[in-house]
Design a protein around this motif. Structure first.
Motif, PDB file in Angstrom:
ATOM      1  N   GLY A 131       0.784  -1.227   0.000  1.00  0.00           N
ATOM      2  CA  GLY A 131       0.000   0.000   0.000  1.00  0.00           C
ATOM      3  C   GLY A 131       0.818   1.279   0.000  1.00  0.00           C
ATOM      4  O   GLY A 131       0.440   2.246  -0.625  1.00  0.00           O
ATOM      5  N   SER A 132       1.909   1.295   0.711  1.00  0.00           N
ATOM      6  CA  SER A 132       2.767   2.482   0.735  1.00  0.00           C
ATOM      7  C   SER A 132       4.181   2.072   1.120  1.00  0.00           C
ATOM      8  O   SER A 132       4.400   0.980   1.658  1.00  0.00           O
ATOM      9  CB  SER A 132       2.250   3.517   1.740  1.00  0.00           C
ATOM     10  N   PHE A 133       5.096   2.983   0.881  1.00  0.00           N
ATOM     11  CA  PHE A 133       6.474   2.705   1.239  1.00  0.00           C
ATOM     12  C   PHE A 133       6.621   2.581   2.756  1.00  0.00           C
ATOM     13  O   PHE A 133       7.373   1.747   3.254  1.00  0.00           O
ATOM     14  CB  PHE A 133       7.395   3.805   0.697  1.00  0.00           C
ATOM     15  N   GLU A 134       5.892   3.380   3.505  1.00  0.00           N
ATOM     16  CA  GLU A 134       5.955   3.306   4.970  1.00  0.00           C
ATOM     17  C   GLU A 134       5.464   1.947   5.470  1.00  0.00           C
ATOM     18  O   GLU A 134       6.045   1.373   6.386  1.00  0.00           O
ATOM     19  CB  GLU A 134       5.161   4.444   5.616  1.00  0.00           C
ATOM     20  N   ASN A 135       4.392   1.430   4.876  1.00  0.00           N
ATOM     21  CA  ASN A 135       3.917   0.091   5.249  1.00  0.00           C
ATOM     22  C   ASN A 135       4.955  -0.968   4.899  1.00  0.00           C
ATOM     23  O   ASN A 135       5.159  -1.921   5.644  1.00  0.00           O
ATOM     24  CB  ASN A 135       2.600  -0.226   4.554  1.00  0.00           C
ATOM     25  N   PHE A 136       5.596  -0.790   3.740  1.00  0.00           N
ATOM     26  CA  PHE A 136       6.657  -1.711   3.333  1.00  0.00           C
ATOM     27  C   PHE A 136       7.808  -1.668   4.338  1.00  0.00           C
ATOM     28  O   PHE A 136       8.323  -2.694   4.761  1.00  0.00           O
ATOM     29  CB  PHE A 136       7.152  -1.349   1.927  1.00  0.00           C
ATOM     30  N   ARG A 137       8.229  -0.474   4.757  1.00  0.00           N
ATOM     31  CA  ARG A 137       9.301  -0.335   5.749  1.00  0.00           C
ATOM     32  C   ARG A 137       8.913  -1.014   7.057  1.00  0.00           C
ATOM     33  O   ARG A 137       9.730  -1.682   7.686  1.00  0.00           O
ATOM     34  CB  ARG A 137       9.609   1.140   5.987  1.00  0.00           C
ATOM     35  N   ALA A 138       7.665  -0.856   7.474  1.00  0.00           N
ATOM     36  CA  ALA A 138       7.211  -1.516   8.698  1.00  0.00           C
ATOM     37  C   ALA A 138       7.269  -3.031   8.546  1.00  0.00           C
ATOM     38  O   ALA A 138       7.661  -3.745   9.479  1.00  0.00           O
ATOM     39  CB  ALA A 138       5.791  -1.064   9.040  1.00  0.00           C
ATOM     40  N   HIS A 139       6.895  -3.512   7.368  1.00  0.00           N
ATOM     41  CA  HIS A 139       6.956  -4.949   7.086  1.00  0.00           C
ATOM     42  C   HIS A 139       8.401  -5.447   7.185  1.00  0.00           C
ATOM     43  O   HIS A 139       8.670  -6.472   7.824  1.00  0.00           O
ATOM     44  CB  HIS A 139       6.387  -5.232   5.695  1.00  0.00           C
ATOM     45  N   ILE A 140       9.322  -4.721   6.578  1.00  0.00           N
ATOM     46  CA  ILE A 140      10.741  -5.106   6.604  1.00  0.00           C
ATOM     47  C   ILE A 140      11.260  -5.075   8.030  1.00  0.00           C
ATOM     48  O   ILE A 140      11.993  -5.968   8.469  1.00  0.00           O
ATOM     49  CB  ILE A 140      11.581  -4.191   5.689  1.00  0.00           C
TER      50      ILE A 140
END
Length: 126
Positions: free
Chosen positions: A9-18
């Motif tokens: 959904g967003s880069f911030e969500n991706f960062r949280a996932h990582i």
């Protein structure tokens, strides 16, 4: 596979996932070859690789022993187990070059004064 914006959904969500992700891996022959070839792969890999390389150094097949010691040095594996294994090889290795290589690895990982180095457990109890 890490995923992308369409998945998270967003880069911030991706960062949280990582940030929440973690690497779990078992040691196998392919990882051994990678450790030998690359050496410095970070503490997570060293935690798994160093004990496996030490086990191999304690084995009878000395064909790869020099590579195992170089890999331990490249990943800066300065644990008690590595010290004990290298010290054993430096004293009881089957060939003079193998014993000398173990001494060189001890100097690289534990300093010129490696013969006076104490395992962490001993130092903590004093």
């Amino acid at each position: 596979e890490l995923g992308d914006e369409s998945e998270h959904g967003s880069f911030e969500n991706f960062r949280a996932h990582i940030k929440q992700s973690k690497l779990t891996a078992k040691w196998d022959d392919a990882r051994e070859l990678a450790a030998i070839a690359l050496g410095a792969m970070g503490p997570e890999v060293a935690e798994t690789a160093a004990p496996a390389l030490c086990a191999r150094l304690r084995g009878d097949d000395i064909r790869q022993h020099f590579e195992y010691m170089r890999a331990l040095c490249r990943m800066q594996a300065d644990t008690d187990e590595v010290f004990d294994t290298l010290r054993h090889v430096s004293e009881h290795g089957r060939t003079d070059p193998l014993r000398e290589a173990a001494k060189e690895a001890l100097v690289i990982l534990f300093g010129q004064d490696w013969q006076n180095w104490e395992p962490a457990e001993v130092a903590e109890n004093e």
